[in-house]
Design a protein around this motif. Structure first.
Motif, PDB file in Angstrom:
ATOM      1  N   GLY A 381       0.674  -1.400  -0.076  1.00  0.00           N
ATOM      2  CA  GLY A 381       0.027  -0.010   0.091  1.00  0.00           C
ATOM      3  C   GLY A 381       0.805   1.155  -0.044  1.00  0.00           C
ATOM      4  N   VAL A 382       2.152   1.239   0.181  1.00  0.00           N
ATOM      5  CA  VAL A 382       3.132   2.379   0.099  1.00  0.00           C
ATOM      6  C   VAL A 382       2.792   2.899  -1.326  1.00  0.00           C
ATOM      7  N   SER A 383       2.818   4.502  -1.265  1.00  0.00           N
ATOM      8  CA  SER A 383       2.751   5.011  -2.539  1.00  0.00           C
ATOM      9  C   SER A 383       3.632   6.153  -2.549  1.00  0.00           C
ATOM     10  N   ARG A 384       4.682   6.235  -3.713  1.00  0.00           N
ATOM     11  CA  ARG A 384       5.736   7.281  -3.264  1.00  0.00           C
ATOM     12  C   ARG A 384       5.811   7.838  -4.823  1.00  0.00           C
ATOM     13  N   GLU A 385       6.246   9.298  -4.967  1.00  0.00           N
ATOM     14  CA  GLU A 385       6.599   9.865  -6.099  1.00  0.00           C
ATOM     15  C   GLU A 385       7.668   9.195  -6.715  1.00  0.00           C
ATOM     16  N   PHE A 386       7.782   9.117  -8.064  1.00  0.00           N
ATOM     17  CA  PHE A 386       9.118   8.118  -8.553  1.00  0.00           C
ATOM     18  C   PHE A 386       9.661   9.183  -9.582  1.00  0.00           C
ATOM     19  N   ASN A 387      11.061   9.665  -9.004  1.00  0.00           N
ATOM     20  CA  ASN A 387      11.750  10.512 -10.213  1.00  0.00           C
ATOM     21  C   ASN A 387      12.756   9.423 -10.900  1.00  0.00           C
ATOM     22  N   ILE A 388      12.453   9.138 -12.135  1.00  0.00           N
ATOM     23  CA  ILE A 388      13.280   8.108 -12.924  1.00  0.00           C
ATOM     24  C   ILE A 388      14.651   8.536 -13.072  1.00  0.00           C
ATOM     25  N   ASP A 389      14.861   9.831 -13.399  1.00  0.00           N
ATOM     26  CA  ASP A 389      16.181  10.243 -13.929  1.00  0.00           C
ATOM     27  C   ASP A 389      17.072  10.221 -12.313  1.00  0.00           C
ATOM     28  N   ASP A 390      16.677  10.723 -11.343  1.00  0.00           N
ATOM     29  CA  ASP A 390      17.279  10.248 -10.179  1.00  0.00           C
ATOM     30  C   ASP A 390      17.491   9.037  -9.836  1.00  0.00           C
ATOM     31  N   PHE A 391      16.544   8.158  -9.815  1.00  0.00           N
ATOM     32  CA  PHE A 391      16.808   6.646  -9.712  1.00  0.00           C
ATOM     33  C   PHE A 391      17.862   6.272 -10.651  1.00  0.00           C
ATOM     34  N   CYS A 392      17.773   6.400 -11.840  1.00  0.00           N
ATOM     35  CA  CYS A 392      18.630   5.988 -12.920  1.00  0.00           C
ATOM     36  C   CYS A 392      20.341   6.340 -12.396  1.00  0.00           C
ATOM     37  N   HIS A 393      20.284   7.781 -11.953  1.00  0.00           N
ATOM     38  CA  HIS A 393      21.561   8.025 -11.845  1.00  0.00           C
ATOM     39  C   HIS A 393      22.051   7.431 -10.802  1.00  0.00           C
ATOM     40  N   LYS A 394      21.308   7.107  -9.454  1.00  0.00           N
ATOM     41  CA  LYS A 394      21.679   6.283  -8.227  1.00  0.00           C
ATOM     42  C   LYS A 394      22.125   4.828  -8.324  1.00  0.00           C
ATOM     43  N   PHE A 395      21.405   4.312  -9.390  1.00  0.00           N
ATOM     44  CA  PHE A 395      21.676   2.732  -9.568  1.00  0.00           C
ATOM     45  C   PHE A 395      22.375   2.533 -10.865  1.00  0.00           C
ATOM     46  N   ASN A 396      22.403   3.526 -11.695  1.00  0.00           N
ATOM     47  CA  ASN A 396      23.252   3.199 -13.131  1.00  0.00           C
ATOM     48  C   ASN A 396      22.521   2.598 -13.987  1.00  0.00           C
ATOM     49  N   HIS A 397      21.045   3.044 -14.270  1.00  0.00           N
ATOM     50  CA  HIS A 397      20.200   2.421 -15.180  1.00  0.00           C
ATOM     51  C   HIS A 397      20.135   3.407 -16.432  1.00  0.00           C
ATOM     52  N   PHE A 398      19.451   2.839 -17.383  1.00  0.00           N
ATOM     53  CA  PHE A 398      18.927   3.670 -18.561  1.00  0.00           C
ATOM     54  C   PHE A 398      17.372   3.685 -18.269  1.00  0.00           C
ATOM     55  N   PRO A 399      16.704   4.902 -18.686  1.00  0.00           N
ATOM     56  CA  PRO A 399      15.433   5.072 -18.612  1.00  0.00           C
ATOM     57  C   PRO A 399      14.541   4.276 -19.065  1.00  0.00           C
ATOM     58  N   ILE A 400      14.891   4.178 -20.312  1.00  0.00           N
ATOM     59  CA  ILE A 400      13.808   3.217 -21.182  1.00  0.00           C
ATOM     60  C   ILE A 400      13.535   1.817 -20.731  1.00  0.00           C
ATOM     61  N   ARG A 401      14.882   1.062 -20.171  1.00  0.00           N
ATOM     62  CA  ARG A 401      14.639  -0.105 -19.611  1.00  0.00           C
ATOM     63  C   ARG A 401      14.051  -0.166 -18.569  1.00  0.00           C
ATOM     64  N   VAL A 402      14.381   0.765 -17.543  1.00  0.00           N
ATOM     65  CA  VAL A 402      13.539   0.868 -16.214  1.00  0.00           C
ATOM     66  C   VAL A 402      11.991   1.045 -16.377  1.00  0.00           C
ATOM     67  N   HIS A 403      11.810   1.845 -17.426  1.00  0.00           N
ATOM     68  CA  HIS A 403      10.407   2.181 -17.645  1.00  0.00           C
ATOM     69  C   HIS A 403       9.554   0.747 -18.049  1.00  0.00           C
ATOM     70  N   ALA A 404      10.492   0.223 -18.838  1.00  0.00           N
ATOM     71  CA  ALA A 404      10.042  -1.016 -19.401  1.00  0.00           C
ATOM     72  C   ALA A 404       9.647  -2.211 -18.135  1.00  0.00           C
ATOM     73  N   ALA A 405      10.778  -2.324 -17.390  1.00  0.00           N
ATOM     74  CA  ALA A 405      10.807  -3.323 -16.140  1.00  0.00           C
ATOM     75  C   ALA A 405       9.583  -2.891 -15.344  1.00  0.00           C
ATOM     76  N   LEU A 406       9.557  -1.569 -15.111  1.00  0.00           N
ATOM     77  CA  LEU A 406       8.207  -1.240 -14.197  1.00  0.00           C
ATOM     78  C   LEU A 406       6.984  -1.703 -14.816  1.00  0.00           C
ATOM     79  N   GLN A 407       6.826  -1.425 -16.114  1.00  0.00           N
ATOM     80  CA  GLN A 407       5.399  -1.736 -16.649  1.00  0.00           C
ATOM     81  C   GLN A 407       5.202  -3.189 -16.489  1.00  0.00           C
ATOM     82  N   ILE A 408       6.360  -4.166 -16.528  1.00  0.00           N
ATOM     83  CA  ILE A 408       6.192  -5.587 -16.468  1.00  0.00           C
ATOM     84  C   ILE A 408       5.647  -6.045 -15.236  1.00  0.00           C
ATOM     85  N   LEU A 409       6.505  -5.301 -14.047  1.00  0.00           N
ATOM     86  CA  LEU A 409       5.988  -5.562 -12.736  1.00  0.00           C
ATOM     87  C   LEU A 409       4.613  -5.048 -12.525  1.00  0.00           C
ATOM     88  N   GLN A 410       4.248  -3.996 -13.031  1.00  0.00           N
ATOM     89  CA  GLN A 410       2.971  -3.795 -12.812  1.00  0.00           C
ATOM     90  C   GLN A 410       2.018  -4.813 -13.420  1.00  0.00           C
TER      91      GLN A 410
END
Length: 636
Positions: A381-410
């Motif tokens: 039930g936890v809901s949080r704002e998601f800054n994809i650029d900040d997330f990718c910078h901290k964990f060394n990801h590319f936004p396109i692949r992160v976006h796709a992974a999150l959609q599959i997890l959804q």
């Protein structure tokens, strides 16, 4: 109700004497209480099929649509006609939602537009139980099908709404559905008792053929030059679709440098700026809109002469819907796809971008928990704002692949990923009421806005409050972008603190955090959908590369219309016809008869088939009737 009564409503509110296409059949079906599916092309008049019966029936019509801009636009136009309509969508204040839903219970609202994300809320479902609902309209119904190109998990909550309103019929509408998707829509939306029946839905199909729209594929090594020549050779409004936000800006700048009137549009622009650019284009202050697929849904501009695709879409469905925004006034228009050999590898790469490896998806799931500091077993039930650029910078990801992974997890049910939740603007007064009184008379428009804020919203001196800029604009007799500018000015003067409206992604955990090795991504979520996506890309490539079958026939057959005829106007049909080069030669000579120099792009205004034009031009140059110099033509 008799059809004559529906016609009276149509005439009274819309000014039309009669229905067109299959509108009449759909209206009679839903008006008789039957579950109904209407397949209508873009510009086929879908909105009339639910708005007219909604006015003829007791109760409120629930209209489910994912397009917030469209629902706001339709509510605005309905209210202008004197029809009581309202909308509930993500980002609204709870008090405003309650007020709107209470009005529906009281019976004063005829159409209630709802975003699919709101359907699952306890507040909405509780209030819905007390409403008299005439029928439920599901717009963009293909979104409920996992076989569709634009599947949205939130649409599956419509099934819960049917359980709450078991005797209320459903009207499903779509402009893009293959036969497989049509079956899936009917199955998903049917009541449990009718799933196994032969035909639970009354299905009405309107041919997707657009006789005024010529589909063309141009093989262009230099797309930018080709695009400029196309747009210079055709007058009227145009849309140029591109894949990325960066591309939208660059192509718009390139067109402007070439002397064309162009702007760009994508989801990352400020809301007020998007509104301004859309209005400028709709009112012909700007001719060409270069845009990502964020632009176009619900845009009611009938006189678009060209829709050009600079980059290939990843499905025939997306291409057909976007191309269909040309020529909705029934006048000749063109849908042009620019293609070269670099497009195929780019399109194929989208498969791996859209479906990254399962281990990578599990890694993103772990990193998301580290990002929010959520322990194993916690987070439900936890809901949080998601800054994809900040997330990718901290964990060394590319936004396109992160976006796709999150959609599959959804889709797998672990999270809810709302890509752009619409957060309303907020305001707080920084001065006292006495200070405001002393400021009176300094600026009439600023004073109007301040008065509107004070009348509509309480507590703004003590804390921030959400505001509706469009409502303030309506009350002040101004445009939304003018209100935005005034609020910014008042903030700069330190009279208020204004936090502009923004669209922010949100992530909500739908179950407790698991160890990543226990994350289940079954075939229906991953392998099957990956295979479907691959096939849609292959179909798009076949369309772009083929030159042996009419373009219109290819598109119509994809959507199940097997008896389609050649259109006679696409590039394939034109290339198969014998070329009357004498007529083309005469038109070229007539153009040059003033003995002035004419740029070669002026030949495009003759609207001759490319092969015919090329053959005529080659003959005239060879025989020295005309000469060519530095891109200019003149008589020899």
């Amino acid at each position: 109700m008799k059809i004559e009564n529906y016609q009276l409503i149509l005439k009274k509110f819309w000014g039309y004497d009669d229905f067109r296409g299959i509108q009449r059949e759909i209206i009679e079906s839903i008006g008789s209480g039957h579950d109904t599916l209407g397949l209508m092309p873009t510009g086929g008049g879908k909105s009339v099929t639910f708005q007219v019966p909604a006015l003829s029936m007791e109760g409120v019509c629930i209209v489910i649509t994912p397009l917030i801009a469209l629902m706001k636009d339709q509510v605005h136009h309905l209210r202008q006609k004197g029809i009581n309509a309202a909308a509930v969508y993500s980002g609204m204040q709870r008090d405003d939602i309650i007020r709107i839903l209470e009005n529906c219970i009281l019976g004063s609202t005829k159409l209630l537009y709802v975003s699919p994300e709101r359907l699952g809320s306890e507040l909405f479902q509780t209030k819905l139980r007390h409403m008299q609902v005439s029928f439920i309209t599901v717009d963009e119904a293909h979104c409920i099908s996992q076989w569709g190109y634009d599947f949205r998990p939130s649409y599956l909550q419509i099934v819960d709404i049917r359980r709450i309103c078991p005797d209320v019929p459903v009207l499903a509408l779509t402009a893009t559905a293959t036969p497989h998707v049509v079956e899936d829509i009917c199955e998903k939306l049917s009541q449990p008792l009718t799933v196994n029946s032969q035909q639970p839905f009354h299905v009405f199909r309107m041919s997707f053929e657009r006789k005024n729209l010529a589909y063309l594929v141009r093989h262009a090594m230099d797309k930018r030059t080709e695009l400029i020549q196309l747009l210079e050779g055709e007058k009227g409004a145009a849309i140029v679709y591109v894949r990325s936000r960066r591309h939208a800006r660059e192509i718009a700048e390139h067109l402007t440098e070439a002397g064309l009137s162009a702007t760009f549009y994508h989801a990352g622009l400020e809301h007020a700026e998007k509104d301004k650019r859309q209005r400028d284009w709709q009112h012909d202050r700007v001719r060409i809109m270069v845009a990502t697929n964020a632009f176009g849904m619900g845009i009611d501009k009938a006189d678009v002469r060209i829709v050009a695709h600079y980059d290939l879409p990843d499905s025939i469905e997306a291409y057909f819907q976007e191309a269909g925004r040309a020529g909705r006034d029934g006048q000749p228009a063109r849908a042009i796809l620019l293609y070269n050999n670099a497009d195929e590898p780019k399109l194929i790469k989208r498969v791996s971008d859209t479906f990254p490896e399962k281990d990578y998806i599990r890694k993103v799931y772990d990193h998301l928990a580290y990002y929010y500091q959520i322990a194993t077993g916690d987070g439900f039930g936890v809901s949080r704002e998601f800054n994809i650029d900040d997330f990718c910078h901290k964990f060394n990801h590319f936004p396109i692949r992160v976006h796709a992974a999150l959609q599959i997890l959804q889709r797998a049910g672990y999270i809810e990923y709302t890509e752009e939740q619409d957060n309303q603007a907020r305001v707080k007064f920084l001065v006292t009421r006495d200070d405001l009184y002393r400021l009176r008379g300094e600026n009439p428009n600023e004073e109007k806005v301040i008065v509107a804020l004070l009348r509509n919203y309480g507590g703004l001196f003590a804390d921030y409050g959400f505001i509706d800029e469009s409502m303030i604009a309506y009350q002040c007799g101004m445009k939304s972008n003018e209100i935005y500018d005034i609020l910014k000015t008042l903030s700069q003067k330190h009279i208020i603190h204004f936090i502009p409206r923004k669209q922010v992604p949100y992530i909500r955990y739908m179950q407790r955090r698991e160890d990543s090795e226990h994350i289940s991504l079954p075939p229906a979520i991953y392998e099957e959908r990956k295979s479907q996506y691959q096939e849609r890309i292959n179909a798009m490539l076949r369309y772009a590369k083929s030159n042996d079958k009419c373009r219109s026939r290819q598109l119509l057959e994809y959507f199940g219309e097997k008896d389609a005829k050649d259109c006679g106007q696409c590039d394939v049909c034109q290339s198969n016809e014998p070329h009357d080069t004498k007529k083309a030669q005469q038109q070229i000579l007539t153009l040059l008869s003033d003995r002035k120099r004419h740029h070669v792009t002026e030949l495009l205004r003759l609207r001759l088939p490319k092969e015919e034009l090329d053959a005529a031009l080659a003959y005239l140059l060879q025989e020295e009737y005309i000469i060519q110099q530095d891109g200019y033509l003149m008589l020899g």
